[in-house]
Motif scaffolding. Structure first.
Motif, PDB file in Angstrom:
ATOM      1  N   SER A   1       1.098  -1.642   0.292  1.00  0.00           N
ATOM      2  CA  SER A   1       0.140  -0.086  -0.355  1.00  0.00           C
ATOM      3  C   SER A   1       1.194   1.630  -0.294  1.00  0.00           C
ATOM      4  O   SER A   1       1.808   1.326   1.124  1.00  0.00           O
ATOM      5  CB  SER A   1      -1.142   0.062   1.035  1.00  0.00           C
ATOM      6  OG  SER A   1      -1.408  -1.260   1.197  1.00  0.00           O
ATOM      7  N   GLY A   2       0.124   2.376  -1.698  1.00  0.00           N
ATOM      8  CA  GLY A   2       1.148   3.675  -0.534  1.00  0.00           C
ATOM      9  C   GLY A   2       2.361   3.083  -1.397  1.00  0.00           C
ATOM     10  O   GLY A   2       3.731   4.532  -1.114  1.00  0.00           O
ATOM     11  N   HIS A   3       3.362   2.040  -1.575  1.00  0.00           N
ATOM     12  CA  HIS A   3       4.027   2.595  -2.223  1.00  0.00           C
ATOM     13  C   HIS A   3       4.462   1.875  -3.622  1.00  0.00           C
ATOM     14  O   HIS A   3       5.060   2.358  -4.906  1.00  0.00           O
ATOM     15  CB  HIS A   3       5.217   1.355  -1.327  1.00  0.00           C
ATOM     16  CG  HIS A   3       5.634   1.231  -0.026  1.00  0.00           C
ATOM     17  ND1 HIS A   3       4.185   1.941   1.131  1.00  0.00           N
ATOM     18  CD2 HIS A   3       6.635   1.267   1.043  1.00  0.00           C
ATOM     19  CE1 HIS A   3       4.819   2.038   2.013  1.00  0.00           C
ATOM     20  NE2 HIS A   3       5.882   2.013   1.544  1.00  0.00           N
ATOM     21  N   VAL A   4       5.175   0.915  -4.183  1.00  0.00           N
ATOM     22  CA  VAL A   4       5.397   0.382  -5.271  1.00  0.00           C
ATOM     23  C   VAL A   4       4.180  -1.087  -5.593  1.00  0.00           C
ATOM     24  O   VAL A   4       4.070  -1.031  -5.069  1.00  0.00           O
ATOM     25  CB  VAL A   4       7.124  -0.436  -5.904  1.00  0.00           C
ATOM     26  CG1 VAL A   4       7.116  -0.304  -7.109  1.00  0.00           C
ATOM     27  CG2 VAL A   4       7.674   0.959  -5.277  1.00  0.00           C
ATOM     28  N   GLY A   5       3.679  -0.084  -7.046  1.00  0.00           N
ATOM     29  CA  GLY A   5       2.155  -1.503  -7.333  1.00  0.00           C
ATOM     30  C   GLY A   5       3.346  -2.426  -8.734  1.00  0.00           C
ATOM     31  O   GLY A   5       4.895  -2.420  -9.083  1.00  0.00           O
ATOM     32  N   ILE A   6       2.725  -2.848  -9.393  1.00  0.00           N
ATOM     33  CA  ILE A   6       3.050  -3.195 -10.490  1.00  0.00           C
ATOM     34  C   ILE A   6       4.087  -3.034 -11.792  1.00  0.00           C
ATOM     35  O   ILE A   6       5.008  -3.445 -12.002  1.00  0.00           O
ATOM     36  CB  ILE A   6       1.672  -3.864 -10.804  1.00  0.00           C
ATOM     37  CG1 ILE A   6       1.944  -5.207 -12.510  1.00  0.00           C
ATOM     38  CG2 ILE A   6       1.266  -3.059 -12.332  1.00  0.00           C
ATOM     39  CD1 ILE A   6       0.360  -6.098 -12.703  1.00  0.00           C
ATOM     40  N   GLU A   7       4.066  -1.555 -11.829  1.00  0.00           N
ATOM     41  CA  GLU A   7       4.247  -1.083 -12.563  1.00  0.00           C
ATOM     42  C   GLU A   7       6.697  -0.834 -12.316  1.00  0.00           C
ATOM     43  O   GLU A   7       7.184  -0.888 -12.934  1.00  0.00           O
ATOM     44  CB  GLU A   7       4.253   1.007 -12.142  1.00  0.00           C
ATOM     45  CG  GLU A   7       4.891   2.098 -11.243  1.00  0.00           C
ATOM     46  CD  GLU A   7       4.025   1.125 -10.072  1.00  0.00           C
ATOM     47  OE1 GLU A   7       4.133   1.540  -9.144  1.00  0.00           O
ATOM     48  OE2 GLU A   7       2.948   0.581 -10.327  1.00  0.00           O
ATOM     49  N   GLY A   8       6.242  -1.230 -11.016  1.00  0.00           N
ATOM     50  CA  GLY A   8       8.324  -2.040 -10.769  1.00  0.00           C
ATOM     51  C   GLY A   8       8.823  -3.182 -10.714  1.00  0.00           C
ATOM     52  O   GLY A   8      10.077  -3.552 -10.555  1.00  0.00           O
ATOM     53  N   LEU A   9       7.734  -3.985 -11.935  1.00  0.00           N
ATOM     54  CA  LEU A   9       7.923  -5.027 -11.972  1.00  0.00           C
ATOM     55  C   LEU A   9       8.918  -5.624 -13.038  1.00  0.00           C
ATOM     56  O   LEU A   9      10.214  -5.985 -13.296  1.00  0.00           O
ATOM     57  CB  LEU A   9       6.945  -6.089 -11.973  1.00  0.00           C
ATOM     58  CG  LEU A   9       7.179  -7.633 -11.852  1.00  0.00           C
ATOM     59  CD1 LEU A   9       8.151  -8.801 -11.126  1.00  0.00           C
ATOM     60  CD2 LEU A   9       5.975  -8.283 -11.650  1.00  0.00           C
ATOM     61  N   ASP A  10       8.499  -4.489 -13.826  1.00  0.00           N
ATOM     62  CA  ASP A  10       9.271  -4.735 -15.155  1.00  0.00           C
ATOM     63  C   ASP A  10      10.806  -4.404 -15.563  1.00  0.00           C
ATOM     64  O   ASP A  10      11.731  -5.447 -15.715  1.00  0.00           O
ATOM     65  CB  ASP A  10       8.671  -4.056 -16.183  1.00  0.00           C
ATOM     66  CG  ASP A  10       7.423  -4.808 -16.538  1.00  0.00           C
ATOM     67  OD1 ASP A  10       7.247  -5.811 -16.913  1.00  0.00           O
ATOM     68  OD2 ASP A  10       6.836  -3.722 -17.063  1.00  0.00           O
ATOM     69  N   GLU A  11      11.298  -3.821 -14.659  1.00  0.00           N
ATOM     70  CA  GLU A  11      12.889  -2.935 -14.500  1.00  0.00           C
ATOM     71  C   GLU A  11      13.211  -4.245 -13.446  1.00  0.00           C
ATOM     72  O   GLU A  11      14.574  -4.462 -14.149  1.00  0.00           O
ATOM     73  CB  GLU A  11      12.943  -1.745 -13.580  1.00  0.00           C
ATOM     74  CG  GLU A  11      12.691  -0.582 -14.700  1.00  0.00           C
ATOM     75  CD  GLU A  11      13.784  -0.577 -15.857  1.00  0.00           C
ATOM     76  OE1 GLU A  11      15.084   0.637 -15.485  1.00  0.00           O
ATOM     77  OE2 GLU A  11      13.874  -1.582 -16.963  1.00  0.00           O
ATOM     78  N   LEU A  12      12.634  -4.545 -12.702  1.00  0.00           N
ATOM     79  CA  LEU A  12      13.816  -5.417 -11.300  1.00  0.00           C
ATOM     80  C   LEU A  12      13.522  -7.174 -12.463  1.00  0.00           C
ATOM     81  O   LEU A  12      14.896  -7.196 -12.560  1.00  0.00           O
ATOM     82  CB  LEU A  12      12.652  -5.771 -10.846  1.00  0.00           C
ATOM     83  CG  LEU A  12      12.358  -4.655  -9.533  1.00  0.00           C
ATOM     84  CD1 LEU A  12      11.756  -5.836  -8.248  1.00  0.00           C
ATOM     85  CD2 LEU A  12      13.951  -4.182  -8.962  1.00  0.00           C
ATOM     86  N   ILE A  13      13.269  -6.993 -13.267  1.00  0.00           N
ATOM     87  CA  ILE A  13      13.073  -8.074 -14.553  1.00  0.00           C
ATOM     88  C   ILE A  13      14.056  -7.994 -15.235  1.00  0.00           C
ATOM     89  O   ILE A  13      15.185  -8.887 -15.886  1.00  0.00           O
ATOM     90  CB  ILE A  13      11.783  -9.144 -14.913  1.00  0.00           C
ATOM     91  CG1 ILE A  13      10.585  -9.314 -14.615  1.00  0.00           C
ATOM     92  CG2 ILE A  13      11.973  -9.786 -16.680  1.00  0.00           C
ATOM     93  CD1 ILE A  13       8.583  -9.977 -14.666  1.00  0.00           C
ATOM     94  N   ARG A  14      14.137  -6.998 -16.068  1.00  0.00           N
ATOM     95  CA  ARG A  14      14.978  -6.474 -17.162  1.00  0.00           C
ATOM     96  C   ARG A  14      16.525  -6.585 -16.516  1.00  0.00           C
ATOM     97  O   ARG A  14      17.743  -7.291 -16.790  1.00  0.00           O
ATOM     98  CB  ARG A  14      14.910  -5.346 -17.891  1.00  0.00           C
ATOM     99  CG  ARG A  14      15.566  -4.449 -18.178  1.00  0.00           C
ATOM    100  CD  ARG A  14      15.860  -3.009 -18.872  1.00  0.00           C
ATOM    101  NE  ARG A  14      16.060  -2.375 -17.888  1.00  0.00           N
ATOM    102  CZ  ARG A  14      17.433  -1.394 -17.535  1.00  0.00           C
ATOM    103  NH1 ARG A  14      18.964  -2.386 -18.057  1.00  0.00           N
ATOM    104  NH2 ARG A  14      17.453  -1.239 -16.649  1.00  0.00           N
ATOM    105  N   ILE A  15      16.773  -6.142 -15.026  1.00  0.00           N
ATOM    106  CA  ILE A  15      18.199  -6.100 -14.743  1.00  0.00           C
ATOM    107  C   ILE A  15      18.430  -7.517 -14.186  1.00  0.00           C
ATOM    108  O   ILE A  15      19.591  -7.544 -13.300  1.00  0.00           O
ATOM    109  CB  ILE A  15      18.185  -4.648 -13.522  1.00  0.00           C
ATOM    110  CG1 ILE A  15      17.482  -5.387 -12.627  1.00  0.00           C
ATOM    111  CG2 ILE A  15      18.146  -3.593 -14.414  1.00  0.00           C
ATOM    112  CD1 ILE A  15      17.769  -4.263 -11.380  1.00  0.00           C
TER     113      ILE A  15
END
Length: 210
Positions: A134-148
């Motif tokens: 809640s109030g932090h990171v949503g689904i938008e944060g996942l793709d970059e973690l996968i990429r790196i």
């Protein structure tokens, strides 16, 4: 599901409306964060540590602690045999606490959810405890973690049920169907802070980069 309500610093960060507000709130909370979360029985770091130990070979490097906070996981990773861990967090105050422990090879003041300044496949493993909430990171944060994350590497994260049920699970399943990741492990839902009344359950998740 009932709406999650918390008081004090925890309630404030859950209600934050922008990355800048989150960073400022954590800066103010940094000195007492570990004591207060210990009182609440905070379980995410322990769950993530166990999952990482099962899915990332001992000694693998480098690792990224994404949303490192005061360095709870970094301190333990050093003890169990991961020699090179880098910390990423939005809060300068939290990173200052983490730096005092002397367990991170590098500290990065960055926000998850946008582009990250790391090469494709840079990290052998990534851990992110209590960040997808809640109030932090949503689904938008996942793709970059996968990429790196390195092909064959594991991303260990916790996801609050409210996020999981509002699109996160669909996103993960699509990534798996598309062959971007495999779902290596998913825990049953658990309460991350049993000492904090009203906590919505979360789950632990291990994604392996294809």
């Amino acid at each position: 599901m009932a709406e999650e309500k918390h008081e004090g610093a925890l309630g404030a960060v859950y209600d934050a409306k922008s990355p800048a507000e989150i960073a400022a709130l954590y800066d103010r909370w940094a000195d007492t964060y570990e004591a207060e979360m210990s009182t609440a029985g905070y379980r995410h770091p322990t769950i993530c540590l166990a999952l990482l130990g099962r899915h990332v070979p001992r000694g693998a490097a480098p690792l990224l602690d994404a949303g490192a906070g005061t360095g709870l996981i970094g301190e333990w990773l050093a003890i169990i045999g991961y020699p090179h861990v880098e910390a990423l967090d939005i809060s300068e105050g939290m990173l200052a606490q983490a730096a005092r422990k002397g367990v991170y090879a590098a500290l990065h003041r960055l926000a998850l959810g946008g582009p990250l300044p790391f090469a494709d496949g840079h990290f052998a493993g990534i851990v992110s405890a209590g960040v997808f909430t809640s109030g932090h990171v949503g689904i938008e944060g996942l793709d970059e973690l996968i990429r790196i994350c390195r092909p064959g590497g594991a991303i260990v994260l916790t996801v609050k049920n409210t996020l999981w049920d509002s699109g996160f699970s669909t996103k993960v399943l699509k990534l798996a169907v598309d062959g971007v990741i495999t779902i290596a492990e998913e825990t049953p839902p658990y309460v991350s802070m049993p000492g904090e009344q009203g906590t919505v359950p979360s789950r632990g998740l291990v994604l392996r980069r294809a």
